[in-house]
Design a protein around this motif. Sequence first.
Motif, PDB file in Angstrom:
ATOM      1  N   VAL A  17       0.819  -1.208   0.000  1.00 49.88           N
ATOM      2  CA  VAL A  17       0.000   0.000   0.000  1.00 49.88           C
ATOM      3  C   VAL A  17       0.855   1.262   0.000  1.00 49.88           C
ATOM      4  CG1 VAL A  17      -0.166   0.022   2.522  1.00 49.88           C
ATOM      5  CG2 VAL A  17      -1.969   1.094   1.170  1.00 49.88           C
ATOM      6  N   ASP A  18       0.251   2.358  -0.505  1.00 49.90           N
ATOM      7  CA  ASP A  18       0.868   3.703  -0.464  1.00 49.90           C
ATOM      8  C   ASP A  18       2.202   3.770  -1.199  1.00 49.90           C
ATOM      9  OD1 ASP A  18      -1.222   4.845   0.823  1.00 49.90           O
ATOM     10  OD2 ASP A  18      -0.239   5.100   2.757  1.00 49.90           O
ATOM     11  N   LEU A  19       2.204   3.291  -2.429  1.00 50.80           N
ATOM     12  CA  LEU A  19       3.424   3.355  -3.235  1.00 50.80           C
ATOM     13  C   LEU A  19       3.508   4.712  -3.939  1.00 50.80           C
ATOM     14  CD1 LEU A  19       3.473  -0.315  -4.475  1.00 50.80           C
ATOM     15  CD2 LEU A  19       5.357   0.841  -3.309  1.00 50.80           C
ATOM     16  N   MET A  20       3.726   5.743  -3.110  1.00 50.56           N
ATOM     17  CA  MET A  20       3.903   7.105  -3.611  1.00 50.56           C
ATOM     18  C   MET A  20       5.284   7.593  -3.219  1.00 50.56           C
ATOM     19  SD  MET A  20       0.617   6.530  -2.430  1.00 50.56           S
ATOM     20  CE  MET A  20       0.200   7.519  -1.006  1.00 50.56           C
ATOM     21  N   ASP A  21       5.869   8.419  -4.074  1.00 51.40           N
ATOM     22  CA  ASP A  21       7.190   8.948  -3.765  1.00 51.40           C
ATOM     23  C   ASP A  21       7.111   9.774  -2.488  1.00 51.40           C
ATOM     24  OD1 ASP A  21       9.932   9.277  -5.426  1.00 51.40           O
ATOM     25  OD2 ASP A  21       9.597  10.989  -4.107  1.00 51.40           O
ATOM     26  N   GLY A  22       8.017   9.516  -1.571  1.00 50.42           N
ATOM     27  CA  GLY A  22       8.008  10.172  -0.269  1.00 50.42           C
ATOM     28  C   GLY A  22       7.504   9.248   0.820  1.00 50.42           C
TER      29      GLY A  22
ATOM     30  N   MET B 207      15.287   8.323   4.486  1.00 46.12           N
ATOM     31  CA  MET B 207      16.509   8.304   3.684  1.00 46.12           C
ATOM     32  C   MET B 207      17.428   9.449   4.106  1.00 46.12           C
ATOM     33  SD  MET B 207      14.863   7.424  -0.044  1.00 46.12           S
ATOM     34  CE  MET B 207      16.210   8.205  -0.920  1.00 46.12           C
ATOM     35  N   GLN B 208      16.828  10.602   4.413  1.00 45.96           N
ATOM     36  CA  GLN B 208      17.621  11.770   4.812  1.00 45.96           C
ATOM     37  C   GLN B 208      18.181  11.615   6.223  1.00 45.96           C
ATOM     38  OE1 GLN B 208      14.944  15.055   4.237  1.00 45.96           O
ATOM     39  NE2 GLN B 208      14.948  14.848   2.019  1.00 45.96           N
ATOM     40  N   ARG B 209      17.635  10.686   6.990  1.00 44.66           N
ATOM     41  CA  ARG B 209      18.103  10.471   8.366  1.00 44.66           C
ATOM     42  C   ARG B 209      19.038   9.267   8.466  1.00 44.66           C
ATOM     43  NH1 ARG B 209      12.089  11.010  10.973  1.00 44.66           N
ATOM     44  NH2 ARG B 209      11.732  13.219  10.481  1.00 44.66           N
ATOM     45  N   GLY B 210      19.739   8.987   7.404  1.00 44.28           N
ATOM     46  CA  GLY B 210      20.728   7.919   7.467  1.00 44.28           C
ATOM     47  C   GLY B 210      20.381   6.697   6.639  1.00 44.28           C
ATOM     48  N   GLY B 211      19.194   6.682   6.021  1.00 46.97           N
ATOM     49  CA  GLY B 211      18.837   5.559   5.162  1.00 46.97           C
ATOM     50  C   GLY B 211      19.397   5.775   3.766  1.00 46.97           C
ATOM     51  N   SER B 212      18.890   5.041   2.809  1.00 49.65           N
ATOM     52  CA  SER B 212      19.354   5.192   1.429  1.00 49.65           C
ATOM     53  C   SER B 212      18.279   4.679   0.490  1.00 49.65           C
ATOM     54  CB  SER B 212      20.654   4.419   1.205  1.00 49.65           C
ATOM     55  OG  SER B 212      20.408   3.020   1.259  1.00 49.65           O
ATOM     56  N   LEU B 213      18.347   5.124  -0.762  1.00 52.69           N
ATOM     57  CA  LEU B 213      17.402   4.632  -1.760  1.00 52.69           C
ATOM     58  C   LEU B 213      17.618   3.141  -1.996  1.00 52.69           C
ATOM     59  CD1 LEU B 213      15.157   5.211  -3.770  1.00 52.69           C
ATOM     60  CD2 LEU B 213      16.912   5.818  -5.453  1.00 52.69           C
ATOM     61  N   ASP B 214      18.856   2.688  -1.938  1.00 52.44           N
ATOM     62  CA  ASP B 214      19.130   1.260  -2.114  1.00 52.44           C
ATOM     63  C   ASP B 214      18.426   0.422  -1.054  1.00 52.44           C
ATOM     64  OD1 ASP B 214      20.660   1.749  -4.303  1.00 52.44           O
ATOM     65  OD2 ASP B 214      22.584   1.218  -3.404  1.00 52.44           O
ATOM     66  N   GLU B 215      18.447   0.912   0.190  1.00 55.66           N
ATOM     67  CA  GLU B 215      17.781   0.158   1.264  1.00 55.66           C
ATOM     68  C   GLU B 215      16.266   0.178   1.078  1.00 55.66           C
ATOM     69  OE1 GLU B 215      17.576  -0.617   6.008  1.00 55.66           O
ATOM     70  OE2 GLU B 215      19.424  -0.258   4.915  1.00 55.66           O
ATOM     71  N   GLU B 216      15.709   1.325   0.662  1.00 50.33           N
ATOM     72  CA  GLU B 216      14.271   1.395   0.389  1.00 50.33           C
ATOM     73  C   GLU B 216      13.906   0.408  -0.718  1.00 50.33           C
ATOM     74  OE1 GLU B 216      11.763   3.417   1.894  1.00 50.33           O
ATOM     75  OE2 GLU B 216      13.335   3.623   3.400  1.00 50.33           O
ATOM     76  N   ARG B 217      14.786   0.299  -1.696  1.00 49.66           N
ATOM     77  CA  ARG B 217      14.532  -0.644  -2.792  1.00 49.66           C
ATOM     78  C   ARG B 217      14.589  -2.083  -2.287  1.00 49.66           C
ATOM     79  NH1 ARG B 217      17.864   1.477  -6.155  1.00 49.66           N
ATOM     80  NH2 ARG B 217      16.417   2.731  -7.404  1.00 49.66           N
ATOM     81  N   ARG B 218      15.498  -2.368  -1.371  1.00 50.52           N
ATOM     82  CA  ARG B 218      15.546  -3.717  -0.777  1.00 50.52           C
ATOM     83  C   ARG B 218      14.284  -3.994   0.032  1.00 50.52           C
ATOM     84  NH1 ARG B 218      21.058  -2.191  -0.076  1.00 50.52           N
ATOM     85  NH2 ARG B 218      20.754  -1.685   2.125  1.00 50.52           N
ATOM     86  N   LEU B 219      13.774  -2.969   0.716  1.00 50.12           N
ATOM     87  CA  LEU B 219      12.513  -3.130   1.448  1.00 50.12           C
ATOM     88  C   LEU B 219      11.375  -3.469   0.491  1.00 50.12           C
ATOM     89  CD1 LEU B 219      12.924  -0.145   3.920  1.00 50.12           C
ATOM     90  CD2 LEU B 219      12.420  -2.481   4.626  1.00 50.12           C
ATOM     91  N   PHE B 220      11.344  -2.802  -0.654  1.00 49.55           N
ATOM     92  CA  PHE B 220      10.321  -3.096  -1.659  1.00 49.55           C
ATOM     93  C   PHE B 220      10.469  -4.540  -2.148  1.00 49.55           C
ATOM     94  CE2 PHE B 220       8.893  -3.217  -6.107  1.00 49.55           C
ATOM     95  CZ  PHE B 220       7.591  -2.759  -5.967  1.00 49.55           C
TER      96      PHE B 220
END
Length: 493
Positions: free
Chosen positions: A411-416, A424-437
């Motif tokens: 659910v809620d697959l919107m940017d942000g 991501m700005q607090r120490g995460g990364s786009l790569d990690e978000e992609r791994r979560l997906f």
Amino acid sequence: MCKTKELGYQEVLVDEYQDTNALQGTLIDAMNPPSLFCVGDYDQSIYAFNGADISIIGTFSKKFPTAQVHTLTKNYRSTVPILSLATKVIEHNERIYPKKLEVTRGHDSQPPKLLAYDELFDQYHAMAAQIRDSQTPKEEIAVIFRNNSSADGIEVGLRELGITCKRKGGTSFFDSREVKAVLDFYTLLVNESDMMAFIHLFEFARGIGSAMAKEIYIALKILGHGSIFYGLYAPDESIKNPFEKRKLNHQLGLFDDFLELGSVGKFAKLGFEDKFMRNPILKHPKLTKESATFLHDFYLLFRDLKGVKQPRTIVKKIAESAIYKYIAESLASKRALLKDGTIDEKQKVESLVRISRKMVLLEELSTPYSEHERFLNAMILGSSDLTQGEGVNLLSVHASKGLEYKEVYIVDLMDGRFPNRKLMQRGGSLDEERRLFYVAVTRAKDILYLSYAKYDKIKKLNFLTSQFLYEAGLVPKDEAFRAMVLKEEAKED
């Protein structure tokens, strides 16, 4: 592990190696066993927030150049279309360990389906209705979310339709303090004898603890001859000291500290109504200006609620009242409190928005009801029955890891929101978000729905679709390009 006194650990097995943190890595090095066997999936490293260091698994082959690497290529869970979608997206990450998975299942399969909605709440209601109509057993259905606010909407949508669900990862909508506070106000409206509801509310007032809240409650009952509301609005004027004398123990030197009442003069400039100013309840010696204002706001709210018939109107009036705004401010401030004692104002505003969103959801829940008792019973008793035991699984991505379900909704697959730019700005990364997906998608065995909304009526915010949907080939390039621009702007900020 096998161990001998002479040689220490002979064989060491490390599971979930991709989640190893620095301390664990040091311990493995210190063991220095003759045989080390590590099992992990680079693409499922999703615990950076908890200290996991993906570089540990990423540099394994360099650190142990003579080690044998066995790649497990068979996937026994998901269908070809589901696994194909997950692979398309995860391949946008750097490939440390090349991986080409083979699907072992051969039966007919349906492709993942994209669900698009005009508004955020429309998404939750429509998804709940789709789950209701699904032929899949409810315990074999999972709704996976990146943010807790997403789960609130789904939980309420299912609740409206009487569908049981259980939530793992985050606090249940009905267990949140802001929702409980509204229901405590409502409880007193229906049953003023519920002293605990009164105490829970007055614990929000600065300077009033549970003991003092109980003293005020009992004093109001004395002034109203059994009714706290008569005590509040039509107190017995012949009672000068409504506070019960505490039990004395002269041997221990304990004496009644209510013999000398406080003065109400200190509240003269606070703008209280004259009738309220004459109430003996204000003579409590420990009542401060702030706690007296809380009591006055309580007085104003219940006067405003008198005679209102519709539960939705009651919920709306409570949420818009001065006393509830005080409670919301208090909760938001605590949630935005930093370690140095200061308040992160941006985080506080975000918390207030989440509280407002919960109030909209609670209003929507109350709409079908026309009787106070039935609404309250459904919210307090029914909510616990419908959020425990069997039923639809509501899971954060992290809580879903290692699990599998026949039918999955992301659910809620919107940017942000997913990817979550703030984290991501607090120490995460786009790569990690992609791994979560990737983890979320690969929880699905047979049926996968990917869902997003275009607008948020609470924040009055238009959404861009998640770039993961573009990477999966489910949305046009032009819209995804705008998401990529937004990503770069977020980096600059």
